[in-house]
Design an enzyme around this catalytic site. Structure first.
Site, PDB file in Angstrom:
ATOM      1  N   LYS A  65       0.816  -1.219   0.000  1.00 14.57           N
ATOM      2  CA  LYS A  65       0.000   0.000   0.000  1.00 14.57           C
ATOM      3  C   LYS A  65       0.850   1.269   0.000  1.00 14.57           C
ATOM      4  CE  LYS A  65      -4.147  -1.904   2.193  1.00 14.57           C
ATOM      5  NZ  LYS A  65      -5.134  -1.714   3.285  1.00 14.57           N
ATOM      6  N   ASP A 100     -10.392   2.326   2.045  1.00 16.64           N
ATOM      7  CA  ASP A 100     -10.594   1.917   3.436  1.00 16.64           C
ATOM      8  C   ASP A 100     -11.285   3.046   4.195  1.00 16.64           C
ATOM      9  OD1 ASP A 100      -9.392  -0.577   3.168  1.00 16.64           O
ATOM     10  OD2 ASP A 100      -7.404   0.179   3.687  1.00 16.64           O
ATOM     11  N   ALA A 125      -2.505   2.493  15.754  1.00 16.24           N
ATOM     12  CA  ALA A 125      -1.901   3.564  14.960  1.00 16.24           C
ATOM     13  C   ALA A 125      -1.149   3.007  13.761  1.00 16.24           C
ATOM     14  CB  ALA A 125      -0.965   4.399  15.837  1.00 16.24           C
ATOM     15  N   ASN A 147      -2.711   3.751  21.470  1.00 17.90           N
ATOM     16  CA  ASN A 147      -1.845   2.711  20.912  1.00 17.90           C
ATOM     17  C   ASN A 147      -0.918   2.177  21.991  1.00 17.90           C
ATOM     18  OD1 ASN A 147      -1.061   1.383  18.290  1.00 17.90           O
ATOM     19  ND2 ASN A 147       0.944   2.150  18.910  1.00 17.90           N
TER      20      ASN A 147
END
Length: 273
Positions: A65, A100, A125, A147
């Site tokens: 990605k 997304d 995160a 996180n």
């Protein structure tokens, strides 16, 4: 024939093929969805090859990605998130998107959850957490990122804060900050893998409440411990299958310019979950 597909490594587990193929059948489209698994050092060649072969569109999954972001012309949101999961080859250079983000919003909308002016908490995160945090910051009044590694949460929060409307408050903390933030929140999103194929949960049950909407990005199992606990507390629950569905729906609509047959795509997806 129109050809769409997915690149990643590995891709054998992907549920995207049956979901998209169901859409083509429902709309009687002459189209095919295929998967590609290039080596880590061959992603640029894969994108160039897809363009040369006339492939109409590609979804992108782990670990490509971020790599693909540098190989296409990303839209503003994908650039802000720092990741592309959908490529449209109808232009030159190809355009990159992050569906997304839209998947999160449409999953909540499908469950009649309003994000406008909401107080939201995002757990995680990483890649999914980034997409969720940037998305929620565009519509919510407050976004808190929690996180395990506090520094990573603070770094993401700073990026989101810099790129978001001045009206939104973006904060960060460790997992301990959930004790304070979740009871006051309207929206909670688990963007970690905690609960995948396990009975673990990222948020204690006693923090959940009936005025909360909870989305768990985990979809294996569909009903995670977090969602069971949330339902027991009277919260609205949104399983990870909806986020998976709607990111695919948005990609389909981006590529084809047609309304996606959501029910057919959802049925195909649910049959595999």
């Amino acid at each position: 024939m129109h050809v769409f597909g997915l690149i990643g490594n590995p891709v054998g587990h992907s549920l995207s093929p049956p979901m998209h193929e169901a859409a083509y059948r429902e709309l009687d489209m002459d189209a095919k969805y295929v998967t590609f698994e290039p080596d880590a050092d061959a992603v640029e060649a894969a994108i160039d090859g897809a363009a040369a072969l006339g492939i109409d569109g590609l979804n992108v999954t782990i670990p490509f990605k971020r790599d693909v972001l540098e190989l296409v012309e990303p839209d503003d949101l994908a650039a802000r998130i720092g990741a592309v999961n959908t490529v449209d080859f109808s232009t030159s250079p190809p355009r990159g998107y992050n569906t997304d983000a839209a998947g999160v919003r449409r999953a909540f909308d499908h469950h009649d959850v309003s994000l406008a002016s909401a107080d939201a908490v995002v757990v995680g995160a990483g890649g999914a957490g980034r997409a969720v945090a940037f998305t929620l910051a565009d519509v919510c009044e407050r976004v808190h990122v929690a996180n395990r590694t506090v520094e990573r949460a603070e770094s993401l929060a700073a990026e989101v804060r810099d790129d978001s409307p001045a009206t939104v408050t973006v904060t960060a903390g460790g997992l301990g900050s959930l004790d304070e933030r979740v009871p006051a929140a309207d929206v909670l999103v688990n963007a970690t893998s905690v609960g995948m194929e396990s009975e673990e949960t990222p948020v204690r049950a006693d923090l959940l409440h009936g005025d909360l909407a909870v989305l768990d990005a985990v979809y294996a199992p569909v009903e995670t411990r977090l969602l069971r606990d949330a339902a027991a507390a009277g919260a609205t629950t949104v399983d990870g299958g909806w986020m998976l569905l709607f990111q695919g729906v948005v990609a389909f609509e981006r590529w084809t310019g047609r309304d996606a047959p959501v029910d057919a795509m959802n049925a195909a997806l649910r049959s595999r979950l």
